[in-house]
Scaffold this motif. Structure first.
Motif, PDB file in Angstrom:
ATOM      1  N   ILE A  87      50.361  41.528  68.689  1.00 37.04           N
ATOM      2  CA  ILE A  87      50.358  40.264  69.475  1.00 37.04           C
ATOM      3  C   ILE A  87      50.290  40.947  71.427  1.00 37.04           C
ATOM      4  O   ILE A  87      50.938  42.464  71.224  1.00 37.04           O
ATOM      5  CB  ILE A  87      51.685  40.061  69.822  1.00 37.04           C
ATOM      6  CG1 ILE A  87      52.313  39.230  68.161  1.00 37.04           C
ATOM      7  CG2 ILE A  87      51.951  38.625  70.778  1.00 37.04           C
ATOM      8  CD1 ILE A  87      54.123  38.522  67.859  1.00 37.04           C
ATOM      9  N   LEU A  88      49.705  40.127  72.380  1.00 34.45           N
ATOM     10  CA  LEU A  88      49.059  41.214  73.367  1.00 34.45           C
ATOM     11  C   LEU A  88      49.945  40.321  74.418  1.00 34.45           C
ATOM     12  O   LEU A  88      50.195  38.978  74.327  1.00 34.45           O
ATOM     13  CB  LEU A  88      47.357  41.308  74.017  1.00 34.45           C
ATOM     14  CG  LEU A  88      47.317  42.070  74.782  1.00 34.45           C
ATOM     15  CD1 LEU A  88      47.575  42.999  75.157  1.00 34.45           C
ATOM     16  CD2 LEU A  88      45.639  41.463  75.511  1.00 34.45           C
ATOM     17  N   LEU A 119      51.756  45.695  73.823  1.00 39.18           N
ATOM     18  CA  LEU A 119      50.576  45.235  72.122  1.00 39.18           C
ATOM     19  C   LEU A 119      52.043  45.493  71.455  1.00 39.18           C
ATOM     20  O   LEU A 119      52.252  46.537  71.280  1.00 39.18           O
ATOM     21  CB  LEU A 119      49.237  46.340  72.704  1.00 39.18           C
ATOM     22  CG  LEU A 119      48.812  45.569  71.010  1.00 39.18           C
ATOM     23  CD1 LEU A 119      48.141  44.133  71.165  1.00 39.18           C
ATOM     24  CD2 LEU A 119      47.551  46.841  71.099  1.00 39.18           C
ATOM     25  N   GLN A 120      52.264  44.956  70.642  1.00 31.63           N
ATOM     26  CA  GLN A 120      53.374  44.837  69.245  1.00 31.63           C
ATOM     27  C   GLN A 120      52.107  44.617  68.329  1.00 31.63           C
ATOM     28  O   GLN A 120      51.645  43.399  67.955  1.00 31.63           O
ATOM     29  CB  GLN A 120      54.184  43.965  68.942  1.00 31.63           C
ATOM     30  CG  GLN A 120      54.871  43.907  68.248  1.00 31.63           C
ATOM     31  CD  GLN A 120      56.363  45.494  68.723  1.00 31.63           C
ATOM     32  OE1 GLN A 120      56.401  45.040  69.866  1.00 31.63           O
ATOM     33  NE2 GLN A 120      56.415  46.223  67.401  1.00 31.63           N
ATOM     34  N   ARG A 180      55.269  49.779  69.569  1.00 29.47           N
ATOM     35  CA  ARG A 180      54.600  49.024  70.181  1.00 29.47           C
ATOM     36  C   ARG A 180      53.868  49.290  71.779  1.00 29.47           C
ATOM     37  O   ARG A 180      54.449  50.617  71.626  1.00 29.47           O
ATOM     38  CB  ARG A 180      57.041  48.731  70.497  1.00 29.47           C
ATOM     39  CG  ARG A 180      55.978  47.453  72.464  1.00 29.47           C
ATOM     40  CD  ARG A 180      56.906  46.741  72.321  1.00 29.47           C
ATOM     41  NE  ARG A 180      57.904  45.905  71.839  1.00 29.47           N
ATOM     42  CZ  ARG A 180      58.563  44.488  72.631  1.00 29.47           C
ATOM     43  NH1 ARG A 180      59.162  44.521  73.535  1.00 29.47           N
ATOM     44  NH2 ARG A 180      58.378  43.913  71.300  1.00 29.47           N
ATOM     45  N   LEU A 181      52.852  49.515  72.216  1.00 27.34           N
ATOM     46  CA  LEU A 181      52.362  50.628  72.874  1.00 27.34           C
ATOM     47  C   LEU A 181      52.599  49.561  74.740  1.00 27.34           C
ATOM     48  O   LEU A 181      52.135  48.404  74.118  1.00 27.34           O
ATOM     49  CB  LEU A 181      51.102  50.688  72.494  1.00 27.34           C
ATOM     50  CG  LEU A 181      50.858  50.922  70.928  1.00 27.34           C
ATOM     51  CD1 LEU A 181      49.291  50.570  70.535  1.00 27.34           C
ATOM     52  CD2 LEU A 181      51.496  52.221  70.444  1.00 27.34           C
ATOM     53  N   ALA A 182      52.221  50.109  75.562  1.00 28.80           N
ATOM     54  CA  ALA A 182      53.063  49.844  76.561  1.00 28.80           C
ATOM     55  C   ALA A 182      51.854  50.556  77.722  1.00 28.80           C
ATOM     56  O   ALA A 182      51.585  51.824  77.663  1.00 28.80           O
ATOM     57  CB  ALA A 182      54.112  49.913  76.913  1.00 28.80           C
ATOM     58  N   ALA A 183      51.367  49.753  78.471  1.00 33.79           N
ATOM     59  CA  ALA A 183      50.893  50.529  80.078  1.00 33.79           C
ATOM     60  C   ALA A 183      51.175  49.833  80.986  1.00 33.79           C
ATOM     61  O   ALA A 183      51.174  48.487  81.404  1.00 33.79           O
ATOM     62  CB  ALA A 183      49.452  50.366  79.146  1.00 33.79           C
ATOM     63  N   LEU A 184      50.617  50.578  82.206  1.00 35.23           N
ATOM     64  CA  LEU A 184      50.247  50.069  83.553  1.00 35.23           C
ATOM     65  C   LEU A 184      49.661  49.805  84.211  1.00 35.23           C
ATOM     66  O   LEU A 184      49.051  51.710  84.188  1.00 35.23           O
ATOM     67  CB  LEU A 184      51.911  50.203  84.006  1.00 35.23           C
ATOM     68  CG  LEU A 184      52.090  50.401  85.805  1.00 35.23           C
ATOM     69  CD1 LEU A 184      52.965  49.235  85.740  1.00 35.23           C
ATOM     70  CD2 LEU A 184      53.200  50.958  86.115  1.00 35.23           C
ATOM     71  N   ALA A 202      42.106  47.576  76.507  1.00 32.28           N
ATOM     72  CA  ALA A 202      41.061  48.491  75.795  1.00 32.28           C
ATOM     73  C   ALA A 202      41.684  49.323  74.691  1.00 32.28           C
ATOM     74  O   ALA A 202      41.856  49.563  73.631  1.00 32.28           O
ATOM     75  CB  ALA A 202      39.529  48.812  76.314  1.00 32.28           C
ATOM     76  N   GLN A 203      42.467  50.826  75.775  1.00 33.44           N
ATOM     77  CA  GLN A 203      43.389  51.493  75.283  1.00 33.44           C
ATOM     78  C   GLN A 203      43.977  51.397  74.291  1.00 33.44           C
ATOM     79  O   GLN A 203      43.968  51.926  73.425  1.00 33.44           O
ATOM     80  CB  GLN A 203      43.358  52.426  76.498  1.00 33.44           C
ATOM     81  CG  GLN A 203      42.682  53.016  76.946  1.00 33.44           C
ATOM     82  CD  GLN A 203      43.234  53.986  78.425  1.00 33.44           C
ATOM     83  OE1 GLN A 203      44.625  53.961  79.006  1.00 33.44           O
ATOM     84  NE2 GLN A 203      42.674  55.313  78.463  1.00 33.44           N
ATOM     85  N   LEU A 204      44.551  50.440  74.243  1.00 31.82           N
ATOM     86  CA  LEU A 204      45.882  49.700  73.897  1.00 31.82           C
ATOM     87  C   LEU A 204      45.193  49.128  72.607  1.00 31.82           C
ATOM     88  O   LEU A 204      45.978  49.650  71.095  1.00 31.82           O
ATOM     89  CB  LEU A 204      46.966  48.726  74.324  1.00 31.82           C
ATOM     90  CG  LEU A 204      47.550  49.461  75.219  1.00 31.82           C
ATOM     91  CD1 LEU A 204      49.128  47.986  75.818  1.00 31.82           C
ATOM     92  CD2 LEU A 204      48.388  50.637  75.257  1.00 31.82           C
TER      93      LEU A 204
END
Length: 205
Positions: free
Chosen positions: A81-82, A124-125, A130-134, A194-196
């Motif tokens: 899930i994005l 992104l779950q 859970r992955l995160a970026a800023l 894209a990295q996530l």
């Protein structure tokens, strides 16, 4: 791993940007009925003394929490899930979505002739992970006349957009300098996203 993601966003710009990446997605949006428990306005409310960076990360996390619960309630097939959220800030001051035309005029008048920051958090779950970026960008507006601001507001485009503008629209003619991610300012930074997706196995290469 499914060959698609759920996109928890109503933004047509985020859909367009995922299309640009070639990522297949299904929308996972609130609807009437049991999803009425989700209060978007409450989620996006700024806490007292909250800094813009903390705000955008917190709101993105809460939106993703709601989307994860939504998926479980509906009994849908599992897939990543994005979720993403964008905010505009000058210093410690957060510029959210304007409540009306007058509010949009106020925001644009304050941004006119000044540099501001655009922060977009992505989360992104993927299963239990859970992955995160800023993404952080800086935008400078040239001075805008009141007539120019009024014309832009009357077009209706500022409504529903953080900072009362969309970088991909006519307001771009007043952007004198941009340092950062154009797609991040649109609402979904493609490099970070894209990295996530690559880390989650959605994008293979």
């Amino acid at each position: 791993m499914p060959d698609f993601v759920y996109l928890a966003s109503q933004s047509p710009r985020r859909r367009q940007l995922l299309d640009q990446l070639g990522v297949r997605y299904l929308l996972l949006l609130p609807n009437e009925g049991d999803d009425q428990r989700e209060d978007a306005e409450a989620i996006e409310e700024v806490l007292p003394g909250e800094l813009p960076l903390d705000y955008v990360r917190r709101v993105t996390g809460l939106k993703l929490d709601a989307a994860v619960a939504r998926l479980a309630r509906r009994g849908l097939a599992q897939a990543p899930i994005l979720c993403s959220d964008t905010t505009v800030a000058m210093g410690r001051r957060i510029y959210g979505k304007p409540v009306d035309a007058q509010d949009a005029r106020r925001m644009l008048s304050e941004l006119s002739g000044n540099e501001h920051c655009v922060l977009t958090a992505v989360a992104l779950q993927a299963g239990d992970a859970r992955l995160a970026a800023l993404s952080e960008s800086r935008v400078r507006f040239a001075p805008m006349t009141q007539a120019q601001i009024d014309a832009y507001v009357e077009s209706g485009e500022p409504m529903g957009k953080a900072g009362a503008y969309g970088i991909q629209g006519p307001v771009a003619q007043y952007v004198s300098n941009l340092n950062g991610s154009y797609t991040g300012i649109m609402g979904l930074p493609l490099y970070e996203t894209a990295q996530l997706l690559r880390a989650a196995g959605v994008i293979a290469i």
